[in-house]
Structure formats: C-alpha cells, structure tokens
Design an enzyme around this catalytic site. Sequence first.
Site, PDB file in Angstrom:
ATOM      1  N   GLY A  12       9.997  -1.094 -18.825  1.00  0.00           N
ATOM      2  CA  GLY A  12      11.265  -1.907 -18.469  1.00  0.00           C
ATOM      3  C   GLY A  12      11.425  -3.253 -19.287  1.00  0.00           C
ATOM      4  N   GLY A  13      12.683  -3.589 -19.748  1.00  0.00           N
ATOM      5  CA  GLY A  13      12.727  -5.171 -20.273  1.00  0.00           C
ATOM      6  C   GLY A  13      12.574  -5.494 -19.580  1.00  0.00           C
ATOM      7  N   TYR A  49      18.022   3.470  -4.574  1.00  0.00           N
ATOM      8  CA  TYR A  49      17.352   3.594  -5.533  1.00  0.00           C
ATOM      9  C   TYR A  49      18.004   5.442  -6.632  1.00  0.00           C
ATOM     10  CZ  TYR A  49      13.760   3.649  -9.895  1.00  0.00           C
ATOM     11  OH  TYR A  49      13.012   3.840 -10.414  1.00  0.00           O
ATOM     12  N   ASP A  75      19.614  -7.618 -11.663  1.00  0.00           N
ATOM     13  CA  ASP A  75      20.030  -6.209 -12.365  1.00  0.00           C
ATOM     14  C   ASP A  75      20.986  -5.188 -10.738  1.00  0.00           C
ATOM     15  OD1 ASP A  75      20.105  -4.795 -14.424  1.00  0.00           O
ATOM     16  OD2 ASP A  75      18.570  -3.826 -13.825  1.00  0.00           O
ATOM     17  N   LYS A 135      19.049   6.584 -24.020  1.00  0.00           N
ATOM     18  CA  LYS A 135      18.830   6.000 -25.148  1.00  0.00           C
ATOM     19  C   LYS A 135      18.897   6.851 -26.412  1.00  0.00           C
ATOM     20  CE  LYS A 135      15.926   3.055 -23.046  1.00  0.00           C
ATOM     21  NZ  LYS A 135      15.957   1.826 -23.022  1.00  0.00           N
ATOM     22  N   LEU A 140      14.749  -4.553 -25.932  1.00  0.00           N
ATOM     23  CA  LEU A 140      14.009  -5.396 -26.107  1.00  0.00           C
ATOM     24  C   LEU A 140      12.388  -5.135 -27.549  1.00  0.00           C
ATOM     25  CD1 LEU A 140      12.879  -7.542 -23.080  1.00  0.00           C
ATOM     26  CD2 LEU A 140      14.334  -8.085 -24.539  1.00  0.00           C
ATOM     27  N   ALA A 179      13.006  -3.299 -30.485  1.00  0.00           N
ATOM     28  CA  ALA A 179      14.068  -3.785 -31.216  1.00  0.00           C
ATOM     29  C   ALA A 179      12.682  -5.264 -31.705  1.00  0.00           C
ATOM     30  CB  ALA A 179      14.988  -3.923 -31.554  1.00  0.00           C
ATOM     31  N   ASP A 226      56.923 -31.057  -6.530  1.00  0.00           N
ATOM     32  CA  ASP A 226      57.703 -29.413  -6.520  1.00  0.00           C
ATOM     33  C   ASP A 226      58.735 -29.546  -5.856  1.00  0.00           C
ATOM     34  OD1 ASP A 226      57.751 -27.131  -7.881  1.00  0.00           O
ATOM     35  OD2 ASP A 226      55.873 -26.397  -6.103  1.00  0.00           O
ATOM     36  N   ASP A 236      59.578 -24.805  -4.628  1.00  0.00           N
ATOM     37  CA  ASP A 236      59.462 -24.066  -3.802  1.00  0.00           C
ATOM     38  C   ASP A 236      57.354 -24.078  -3.670  1.00  0.00           C
ATOM     39  OD1 ASP A 236      61.964 -22.111  -4.288  1.00  0.00           O
ATOM     40  OD2 ASP A 236      62.046 -22.971  -5.872  1.00  0.00           O
TER      41      ASP A 236
HETATM   42  P1  ADP Z   1      14.194  -0.887 -21.064  1.00  0.00           P
HETATM   43  O1  ADP Z   1      14.663  -1.730 -20.190  1.00  0.00           O
HETATM   44  O2  ADP Z   1      16.510   0.097 -20.852  1.00  0.00           O
HETATM   45  O3  ADP Z   1      12.873   0.417 -20.203  1.00  0.00           O
HETATM   46  P2  ADP Z   1      14.173  -2.419 -23.424  1.00  0.00           P
HETATM   47  O4  ADP Z   1      13.222  -1.564 -24.419  1.00  0.00           O
HETATM   48  O5  ADP Z   1      14.575  -3.282 -23.020  1.00  0.00           O
HETATM   49  O6  ADP Z   1      14.046  -0.636 -22.673  1.00  0.00           O
HETATM   50  O7  ADP Z   1      12.690  -2.707 -22.614  1.00  0.00           O
HETATM   51  C1  ADP Z   1      11.373  -1.999 -22.581  1.00  0.00           C
HETATM   52  C2  ADP Z   1      10.361  -2.342 -22.490  1.00  0.00           C
HETATM   53  O8  ADP Z   1       8.787  -1.527 -21.703  1.00  0.00           O
HETATM   54  C3  ADP Z   1       9.887  -3.178 -23.599  1.00  0.00           C
HETATM   55  O9  ADP Z   1       9.376  -4.367 -23.077  1.00  0.00           O
HETATM   56  C4  ADP Z   1       9.133  -2.079 -24.072  1.00  0.00           C
HETATM   57  O10 ADP Z   1       7.086  -3.169 -24.518  1.00  0.00           O
HETATM   58  C5  ADP Z   1       7.702  -2.193 -22.899  1.00  0.00           C
HETATM   59  N1  ADP Z   1       7.470  -0.554 -22.746  1.00  0.00           N
HETATM   60  C6  ADP Z   1       8.113   0.698 -23.537  1.00  0.00           C
HETATM   61  N2  ADP Z   1       7.179   1.655 -23.719  1.00  0.00           N
HETATM   62  C7  ADP Z   1       6.019   1.751 -23.025  1.00  0.00           C
HETATM   63  C8  ADP Z   1       4.786   2.089 -22.575  1.00  0.00           C
HETATM   64  N3  ADP Z   1       5.050   2.986 -22.899  1.00  0.00           N
HETATM   65  N4  ADP Z   1       3.934   1.706 -22.287  1.00  0.00           N
HETATM   66  C9  ADP Z   1       4.237   0.720 -21.955  1.00  0.00           C
HETATM   67  N5  ADP Z   1       5.160  -0.292 -22.076  1.00  0.00           N
HETATM   68  C10 ADP Z   1       6.376   0.095 -22.749  1.00  0.00           C
HETATM   69  C1  G6P Z   2      15.944  -1.430 -17.052  1.00  0.00           C
HETATM   70  C2  G6P Z   2      16.873  -1.755 -15.988  1.00  0.00           C
HETATM   71  C3  G6P Z   2      15.584  -2.616 -14.507  1.00  0.00           C
HETATM   72  C4  G6P Z   2      14.519  -1.634 -14.605  1.00  0.00           C
HETATM   73  C5  G6P Z   2      13.779  -0.629 -16.097  1.00  0.00           C
HETATM   74  C6  G6P Z   2      12.924   0.394 -15.395  1.00  0.00           C
HETATM   75  O1  G6P Z   2      15.344  -2.198 -17.572  1.00  0.00           O
HETATM   76  O2  G6P Z   2      17.413  -2.751 -16.227  1.00  0.00           O
HETATM   77  O3  G6P Z   2      15.893  -2.834 -13.799  1.00  0.00           O
HETATM   78  O4  G6P Z   2      13.890  -1.959 -14.129  1.00  0.00           O
HETATM   79  O5  G6P Z   2      15.311  -0.178 -16.707  1.00  0.00           O
HETATM   80  O6  G6P Z   2      13.601   0.956 -14.430  1.00  0.00           O
HETATM   81  P1  G6P Z   2      13.429   1.073 -13.181  1.00  0.00           P
HETATM   82  O7  G6P Z   2      14.006   2.459 -12.300  1.00  0.00           O
HETATM   83  O8  G6P Z   2      11.891   2.101 -13.296  1.00  0.00           O
HETATM   84  O9  G6P Z   2      12.657   0.321 -12.440  1.00  0.00           O
END
Ligand code: ADP
Ligand code: G6P
Length: 737
Positions: free
Chosen positions: A29-30, A88, A142, A288, A386, A388, A508, A510
């Site tokens: 996750g980003g 969550y 977040d 996505k 990210l 991309a 002033d 009022d």
């Molecule tokens: P999101 O935050 O919504 O998941 P992002 O594209 O911003 O989307 O971030 C995804 C992150 O997770 C990236 O840094 C990427 O390198 C990592 N990631 C995506 N797929 C995998 C995977 N199969 N295994 C490990 N890391 C991954």
């Molecule tokens: C997005 C959200 C993060 C979250 C990630 C993974 O990047 O912005 O807050 O951590 O997705 O999702 P998860 O539910 O596994 O934490």
Amino acid sequence: MSKTIIISNRLPLQVSIENEILEVSPSVGGLATGLKSFHRDGDSIWIGWSGLTNEEIPENLKEQVYNEARKEACIPVNFTSEEIDGFYYGFSNRSIWPLFHYFMEYTEWESSNWDIYKKVNQKYANAVVEHYKDGDTIWVHDYQLLLVPNMIREQRPNASIGFFNHIPFPSYEVFRTVPWREEILKGMLGANLIGFHTYDYERHFLSSVSRILRHPVDFNEVSLPDRIVKVDSFPMGIDYDQFEQAALNHSHEKFGTESDLQQRLNNHRKKSPGSKLILSIDRLDYTKGIANRIRAFEYFLEKYPEYVENIRLVMLAVPSRSNVPQYQLLKKEIDELVGRINGKFATVNWIPIWYFYRSMPFENLIDLYTSCNIALLTPIRDGMNLVAKEYIATRTDQTGVLILSEMAGSAQEMNEALIINPNNFDQISEAIYQAINMPVEEQKRRNAILQKRLKRYSVEKWASDFMKALEKSHESRNVYKATPISSQVEDEMLNQYKNSKNRIFFLDYDGTLVNFVDKPENAKPDPELLELIDSLSRLDKTKVVLISGRDKETLGTWWQDVPIDLIAEHGVWMRRTGKDWQLNEKVQNNWMETVRPVIETFCDRTPGSFIEEKHYSLAWHYRMTDPDLGEMRANELSTVLKELISNHGLSVLEGNKVLEIKSSGVNKGRAASKLLLRKNFDFIFGIGDDWTDEFLFKELPEEAITVKVGVKKTEATYFVQDTSRVRDLLKKFKESH
Ligand code: ADP
Ligand code: G6P
C-alpha cells in the site's frame, strides 16, 4: 531530543503467526511503502496496528510481537477482533473508503461501526499522547484516523499536529451525505496543517469546511475561533533512488542468478522475441479498475487480432481487505474474467493473461517493472497511485510506456504518460496500440521528463516539504489572533490617549456599539450610548467617526444631534460634523437592476430574510431565518453572486448574518485613510466586529490601536468580548481625559 511521531493504521511491517512462529513482512500500500524511507532516515517512532487482533496473538507471543516492532522503531497498538471489524472492515472500509472514492452505492452507514471507529481513534490518540513529549511533532495519516488530530489536540492543546489524507477527498455534494460529517471535519481540523495529494482534494475539503462548519476560509486557511488551520497539497513521491538503484543492480545480474520469476520472463522473451509484455499491479480493490482493464484488453485483442500470441498482460493483484464483501465479489469477478478471456483467446503456445494473486517480494516487483514494455494502470479513482511512479523510476534505459488513468492523483503530475479515461475501452485499446508502436526515441523523450520530475519531487522532498510547512503553520497558528486587553495594556492605552494632542476614534456601529437585533431598523442607539458618544466627541482634540455599512438616512437621523463625523455605506457617503452628506467615492448603481431579482428569489425561498436597499449597495439579511437554512442559502447566494458579478468591479461582503454587494474599491479602510490625510493624528483608535472592519484594521497605520469585538480571525491587535466591554472602554477614555 524532540522526535516525530508517525501514526497510521497500518505499520510498515505486518506480523503473522504460522505454527506459533512469528513472521514479519513489509506492508503493501502506498502509505506504508512511501513513508518507510522517511521513517528509516529520520528520528521518528511509528505507531500503528500490527495486522493481528488480540485474539490472534497467543499470550506467550505478545512480548515478541512488541519487540519485533520496536526493532524498527514501531509501536504496535492492539485491538480486539470486534474493534477491527467495526473500525477497519466496518467504518473505514465500508463507509469512508467507498464514499471518498465516489463509490456511493457501496457505502454503508452503521452507527455501531461509527461508535467503534470513534473508540479506536481515541485509543490511537491516547497511544500518541502516551509517547508524546513537549517539542515533538505528530504526523497523523489517512482516512482511518480522521478523528485523531482533534482527539490529540484535546489532550495536548499546543502540540504541532499534521494530518495527511492519502486518498481522494470527495466533492462537497458527496461528502455531505456522511451522517457524521461535522464530527469528521472537526476531527481533521484538530491539526495545524492538513495535506492532500492534489489541489482538487484540497479544494473539496475547504468547500466542505466552509459549507458544513461555516468556518471562514481564506484561500487555504481555515479560521477557527482560537486557531488557524492551514490546508495544502503535497503530491507524494517515491524513494526514487531505491527503485533506480534496484533496477540498475538488476540489469547487472549474472546469468543464472536471476529469480525464478525473472527466468520465466526471460524464457517468454526468448520464445517470442518481438512480443510485448503489459504490466498491471495493484491491490485487489474495486477502485483500481482491474475488471475494466481486463475488458479493455479483451477489446484490444478483438480489434487488433494480429497481436494474438504477440502480447501478454502480466497482472499482479495483491490480496486486500478480504473480509469486506465487495472485495470478495471483486475477487470472484476477476477470477472469472481472467478464466473467460484466457479460455477465449489461448492457443497451444500462448495464454493472454498471466495472473498472480499474491504479495511479492521487492526483487520480484523490480523483475516485473524492468521486464514489461508497457504499464497499464486504469484506476476508476485513486488518491495518488505510486505504482505508476515506481514503473517509470525503474526504466533506467528510458524505454517503456506508461498508460495511466486520468482519475489517479499521479496523472496530474505525469502528463507525458498516455492518459486515458478508465471507462473508455476504445481509448484504452488505442493507447495500448500506440504504446506498442511508439518509437523508442519518443519513449525516451517522455520518460526523461517524467524521471527528472519524479527524481526531484521524491518522497523525501514530499515529507520534508510537509514538515517544513507544518513547522511554519504551527509557529504562525496564532499570528492573526488578537490578544485580550489586559489591565496593563488598558493602562498603556489610556496613558497614550491622555498624552496625545490629536485623537481620532473610528467606531463601527452594529455589533460594536449595539448588539444585533431582529431587524436593522430596531437597533436605534439608546440614550446611554448617545450620551456616551456625545460626551466623548465634545472633548478637546478628539474626533469621533462612526463608520458603518448602514445607509446615510438612518445614520443621519439617529445621530443628527451628536457632533461626530459619519461614514455610511462602507465609505460611499461622508458627513462631516455639522455639514451635509457628500458622496465620498465615484460609484455606480446601475448593476442593481440585474442583481436585485436574483436576491429576491433567495428571499422567496428563505423565510425571514429580506433585502435592504442602499444607494450604492444591496444587502441580504438573514438573521431572522432558520439558522441552518440561512447559512446554507447565504453560501449558495454568495457563490451565485460571485459568478454573476465577476469582472464588474463589484464584490460580495460577508458580514454578520448579512451579505452585501457593493463596488469593490469602496471600503472602510479607504474611507478612514482619506480622513487621516487631513490632520496629523497622534492617537488613532479603530474598533469593529465583522469582516468589513478588517479593511479598516488593515489600512490604519501601524501605531493605531485596533480592536476586534469577538474572538475571530482578525488583523486587529486586540479583542474584546462584547459590546458592553466596548462601551466600558470608551467610558474609560472619556473619564481619563
Ligand atoms: P495503494 O496505496 O492504493 O495500494 P499505490 O499504487 O499508491 O496504491 O501503492 C501500492 C504500493 O504497494 C506500491 O508501493 C507497490 O510497490 C506496492 N505493491 C503493489 N503490489 C505489490 C505486491 N504484489 N507485492 C508487494 N508490494 C506491492
Ligand atoms: C491505501 C490506503 C492506506 C492503506 C493501503 C493498504 O494506500 O491509503 O491507508 O494502508 O491502501 O490498505 P490496507 O487496508 O491493507 O491497510
């Protein structure tokens, strides 16, 4: 030494337990992948969830979980499975996540989940407070923790708190559907600085704050009664060097030392040298656009059958939030789609889609990034994306084509990619065709620009920009806040007054000399006030100027026997003591014919509101309306009027329960300046309660004493609570003569 406390729901590491053995792996996750390097390189601790519930961690392993986290400067916060369900899987991922991504049909509002969300946010806030020391900086992350900033603020009022939202912030029309919208906005506003990935998200947030909470918003600052909150956009970058370096190392790998995955990729290349690989990587999430992507790929194969056997989609989907029904359904849909399309197009030598449903180690991600000619990322909505950026960073020879959805935050910074609308299959399939056939020089030209930008605005730069802005907003949080008039300040004022030779008071009316009443015509000065102002103005060397937005007839009648100067309609008219009214500004009123009917429609729809017509301005009063309706309509009317009058030299003043449309150049500050030119005043005093008086405060010279009535954002130096204190102060001036 002071430190930074990072707090997010997910820690950068995830703990799992297999046969009583603890395993620690990096989070996907980003947020986690991006922030990791900031955490690694700086002096910070990171508070978050370990990924396991209390019930899942056996008693004898609890300490070990804690120690594993501590090794990486992380502090795990533990929750019961009920808490994780409500907080969550519940409120965060069945309410906020879909809504903020405009999936309204997936959004559920369960008050029991909301209650748990509040409880868990409180737990997080308490964990921060427990580790907080004066001078520390707190950075909350977040949508899972929207209430945390204010929960910390309640316990540590002076803390420096930043909040960053990693997902989109929806438009007001969508956000307003949240049943607990006020609480959520108040929660976020506990921060000194609130950051978003893009300007659009920032704009949406500010619009919700001003419409829902009615706080004044001035450019990107929100004025709370006691603080200013700054809102800004900071597009998150990646750890560019890490990806670039990993790709460079990868290209130097010796034959036979590659990963299994890389060997498979190499075999593919060997078997069909001219063929292309298209990469798709995401968490398995409905935002996505994965299903659309597969369908668009199918459409492409149908449209350009010559690419059958010559192209392959390598699709990596990481399991995510699999307890939420929408994610389970999505998983099923993707499985079926991949099966159907592979079945439909496969030949003896070839299948069109390689599908991986799992997390992968970093090295394998690099294998994929560096081996695929095209990256196809088609989110329906994405805060940033990210992947991309990571793809581009690994293209060290500058070949490769990125196809990116315009709905991803990153598209705003990555114009050189092929930008597509994720719902337009034809456009996507054309983009694939264009990518396959793009000359290498063009690929390099585009990627060179992208790489330069990504390298410069890396995640380090992002974090340091945010931290610098936070430090600044924390320091200047009280800049506009006037201070109360202490007895010492009061003595100094009175002294200065006594020792001066030429005094002028700008008052002033009022909200300053009299309280607001139901209708403007009922706010006549009472005998006590008339007596007070009369005797003040009859003192030697003392000029009193009543400076008001009211029309000249009312002011003139009410104050006819008192020897003061009057300024009416915010400066359009002036009546010197004992003289007739004179036009003070060249203004026009022919615009009223166009504007009046628009305001009338608002009067019709807003019981209790009415128009006050002055010579050169129109005022819409809504003090007597239902308060919520009045505020809502005032906001609407203000927007409508601003559009209507743009480029006409007019402006809308938002006073106290009144909107007034008037010529832009006319204001109290300008009118006061004209008077000040006439004599050398050595004691200048200005007092007022609303927005229109801010022009006065701004224009008066620095040595002037400026006072705001009420605690609001102001340019004035001091404030007093109410009109009785104003009278009290004026009385003291009169008596100390
Ligand atoms: P999101 O935050 O919504 O998941 P992002 O594209 O911003 O989307 O971030 C995804 C992150 O997770 C990236 O840094 C990427 O390198 C990592 N990631 C995506 N797929 C995998 C995977 N199969 N295994 C490990 N890391 C991954
Ligand atoms: C997005 C959200 C993060 C979250 C990630 C993974 O990047 O912005 O807050 O951590 O997705 O999702 P998860 O539910 O596994 O934490």
